[in-house]
Motif scaffolding. Structure first.
Motif, PDB file in Angstrom:
ATOM      1  N   ARG A 121     -29.141  18.057 -17.889  1.00  0.00           N
ATOM      2  CA  ARG A 121     -28.397  17.228 -16.938  1.00  0.00           C
ATOM      3  C   ARG A 121     -27.857  18.084 -15.812  1.00  0.00           C
ATOM      4  O   ARG A 121     -27.470  19.240 -16.020  1.00  0.00           O
ATOM      5  N   ILE A 123     -24.940  18.001 -12.832  1.00  0.00           N
ATOM      6  CA  ILE A 123     -23.701  17.360 -12.390  1.00  0.00           C
ATOM      7  C   ILE A 123     -23.363  17.879 -11.000  1.00  0.00           C
ATOM      8  O   ILE A 123     -23.286  19.095 -10.785  1.00  0.00           O
ATOM      9  N   VAL A 130     -23.121  12.784 -12.927  1.00  0.00           N
ATOM     10  CA  VAL A 130     -24.462  13.225 -13.315  1.00  0.00           C
ATOM     11  C   VAL A 130     -25.442  12.631 -12.316  1.00  0.00           C
ATOM     12  O   VAL A 130     -25.540  11.409 -12.178  1.00  0.00           O
ATOM     13  N   SER A 133     -31.290  13.881 -14.638  1.00  0.00           N
ATOM     14  CA  SER A 133     -31.461  14.260 -16.045  1.00  0.00           C
ATOM     15  C   SER A 133     -32.941  14.319 -16.373  1.00  0.00           C
ATOM     16  O   SER A 133     -33.769  13.680 -15.710  1.00  0.00           O
ATOM     17  N   LEU A 653     -21.617  13.261 -21.700  1.00  0.00           N
ATOM     18  CA  LEU A 653     -22.996  13.764 -21.776  1.00  0.00           C
ATOM     19  C   LEU A 653     -23.743  12.990 -22.852  1.00  0.00           C
ATOM     20  O   LEU A 653     -24.146  13.536 -23.884  1.00  0.00           O
TER      21      LEU A 653
END
Length: 654
Positions: A121, A123, A130, A133, A653
């Protein structure tokens, strides 16, 4: 017969006598050891290589094979990422400046990259969301397998450790694999995968070039023992199998998959395998070179190998060192493992059967008698100062065993090595620091007699000065003068209760230690953070101590979990406290200046609910980005103000 390319300096030797230090009363003294010469030799051809590997491996096989398992261990929206537009930020706490180390989270100030649950991921630190991914594990692969990261520009290398079982569990973790990911654009993309044979040991990155170390054992299927076969007969059958094994049994295999899904399979060329004069034949170390800026090019995926064992990696801008440190061994599945841990009690000790443990025949009995491997550390050096694959330069040995990579330090053309050597009966021990010439690994000097009856719990070399903590009941912090490599000496000693498991340089003349406080009997009581004044090497003093009873910190065994921001003296350390009356899980925020360690507060992540249970996530890492503290757990990332510690955002997450 193929002529080999010699990538080594032939003829260098470690023939000097290396002696251990004296023991404390009450046990058999560690004996002085004259170590065999370690010469650098390349094979004369593939046939020579096969004969040598067969012969050495046969001499180290037992009735149980080679000892069994490998070590157990346990995207964003497009925006500018150049250094001049990124907010001021901390980076991974590493051993050497300019040499990055793999860790579970990375940041360039504008973005945070992490891998959790099999998903990478990204950020965005400005929006705190986020923004991209990428699922990295397939449906039939364990998503919980631990992964590390290295990042250069818009390229990330994800490192999955392979093996049969995960640390202290019996869950499969899949195959070792290295995944190259493109972080640019609106969505991260997989650019390629390398699947080497063996287990990932460690990696270092200088600039955008990564050197990865993998360790493999020969792929030999030993015969099923015949009914009522004696151990001697089992061993003889295994020896015969080894002596018939073909060359590709040892040569590590590599599978490379590009972005289009095209798979290329290859093996390390025997022309690219070297060996010390003395080796077991049971392991090969393979060094892969990948320039993240160039990707998985043919030249970048052509590794070199060394017929040696290894489990600890230390790197500088010019050198890569791999050491073999037989912490554990067992002679067979029914025998007890010899208990000789070298890491602090709070550190996970990898229970690995040593491939160098031998089984010999006793004259009185035809049955094999197990013999422990020598308590010594093998050191192998590779030159990584030029682009492309490294060159194998030298090998050497020193008595005793390493604690971790901080027991090694290259400085001014020499390698300093700190080890603990126990007596044969394991009743006493003492530690030493050896100085080896970096280009040959010949011994230049040594200083011994550190912590008699104790073992090393932490080491830190800072330029021409060294610091060493030993512990059994009290904690001597030794200061070492290493300005004269031929005559290193102890200059000061401080005895206090407890120990420091990790030492970190503070401001000028200051040293920070994190470890465990202990009673005068040596019983650990909880985490302590100490500030030492080492400005006078002859008189080290502790200026301040913060103690949390019944607690432990991941930073005690993993320095990547330690955050120290020199600009303000801010420090953030994971801290979990468990007692009958009190439980607190989070990260302690400290102010460390020239005179004191002061607690500012605690950061905690939100309580998580899973089915019918709730739990508090353990914080694993912390970073400073701009005016905020970012903390990471397996469940989420939290942002807190550096001044007030007020929570600013939480990013799950999942």
């Amino acid at each position: 017969m193929k002529t080999l390319i010699r990538t080594v300096v032939a003829g260098a030797a470690l023939a000097t006598a290396i002696s251990a230090c004296t023991s404390a009363p009450g046990g058999t003294a560690p004996t002085k050891q004259r170590l065999p010469a370690v010469r650098l030799v390349s094979y004369n051809g593939c046939d020579d290589m096969l004969a040598g590997l067969r012969e050495h491996a046969a001499g180290n096989v037992s009735q149980w094979g080679f000892g069994g398992a490998m070590p157990m261990y346990m995207t964003r929206e497009k925006s500018a990422t150049t250094a001049d537009t990124a907010p001021e930020h901390s980076t991974t706490n590493t051993h050497e400046a300019g040499v990055d180390e793999p860790d579970l989270v990375k940041t360039d100030g504008n973005r945070i990259i992490t891998v959790a649950g099999g998903t990478l991921r990204i950020i965005d630190t400005a929006t705190r969301k986020v923004t991209g991914s990428l699922k990295l594990t397939k449906a039939d692969e364990p998503a919980y397998a631990p992964a590390d990261l290295l990042v250069s520009g818009d390229r990330a290398l994800v490192l999955y450790r392979g093996g049969d079982i995960m640390y202290k569990t019996f869950a499969p973790v899949g195959q070792t694999r290295y995944l190259l990911v493109d972080l640019a654009g609106d969505k991260p993309k997989l650019l390629g995968t390398i699947k080497p044979q063996g287990t990932y040991v460690d990696a270092r990155m200088v600039g955008s070039t990564v050197r990865l170390v993998t360790r493999s054992q020969p792929d030999i299927m030993f015969p099923q023992p015949k009914e009522n076969a004696s151990e001697a007969e089992m061993k003889q059958a295994n020896e015969a199998t080894v002596r018939k094994a073909p060359l590709d049994t040892w040569l590590p295999k590599i599978e490379i998959t590009d972005a289009a899904g095209t798979v290329t399979k290859k093996a390390v060329d025997c022309a690219r395998v070297s060996h010390p004069a003395d080796y077991t034949g049971t392991s090969l170390l393979t060094v892969h070179t990948i320039d993240l800026a160039q990707g998985l090019t043919e030249a970048g995926t052509d590794p070199i190998s060394l017929a040696a064992d290894g489990d600890t990696v230390y790197g500088t801008g010019q050198s890569l060192y791999v050491t073999s440190n037989p912490r554990w061994w067992w002679p067979g599945p029914m025998a007890a493992v010899e208990d000789t841990p070298q890491a602090p009690a709070t550190e996970p000790d990898p229970a690995e059967p040593s491939p160098s443990a031998k089984v010999t025949l006793s004259p009185e009995s035809p049955e094999p008698t197990p013999t422990a491997p020598p308590e010594q550390t093998e050191v192998h050096r590779f030159d990584i100062g030029k682009p492309g694959p490294p060159s194998y330069i030298a090998s050497g040995k020193v008595p005793g065993r390493l604690l971790n990579q901080y027991s090694l330090s290259e400085y001014d053309g020499n390698l300093r090595v700190a080890t603990t050597l126990s007596s044969e009966d394991q009743k006493t021990s003492a530690s030493s620091v050896y100085v080896l010439k970096a280009d040959t690994l010949d011994k230049v000097g040594e200083v011994g007699g550190l912590g008699e009856g104790e073992r090393i719990y932490s080491v830190r070399f800072i330029g021409p000065v060294g610091y060493c903590v030993t512990f059994k009941q009290v904690d001597p912090l030794y200061t070492l003068d290493l300005r004269d490599p031929a005559a290193p000496k102890v200059t000061g000693e401080l005895k206090i209760t407890g120990y420091s498991a990790y030492l970190h340089p503070g401001n000028d003349g200051r040293l920070i230690g994190i470890g465990q406080e202990a009673s005068d009997k040596g019983r650990t009581l909880g985490t302590q953070i100490s500030l030492f004044d080492v400005s006078d090497p002859a008189n080290p003093r502790r200026l301040s101590q913060l103690f949390q009873k019944d607690s432990g910190s991941e930073a005690e065994w993993d320095p990547h979990a330690f955050l120290y921001w020199p600009k303000t003296g801010l420090s953030v350390i994971p801290l979990n406290t468990y007692s009958e009356k009190h439980e607190e899980i989070g990260a302690v925020v400290l102010k460390i200046d020239d005179t004191a360690v002061t607690k500012l507060g605690m950061i905690k992540h939100p309580v998580q609910r899973q089915k019918d249970a709730t739990y508090q996530p353990s914080i694993q890492r912390a970073m400073v980005i701009g005016d905020s503290i970012w903390t990471v757990s397996t469940d989420g990332v939290q942002v807190n103000d550096t001044t007030t510690l007020a929570e600013q955002a939480y990013i799950p997450l999942h």
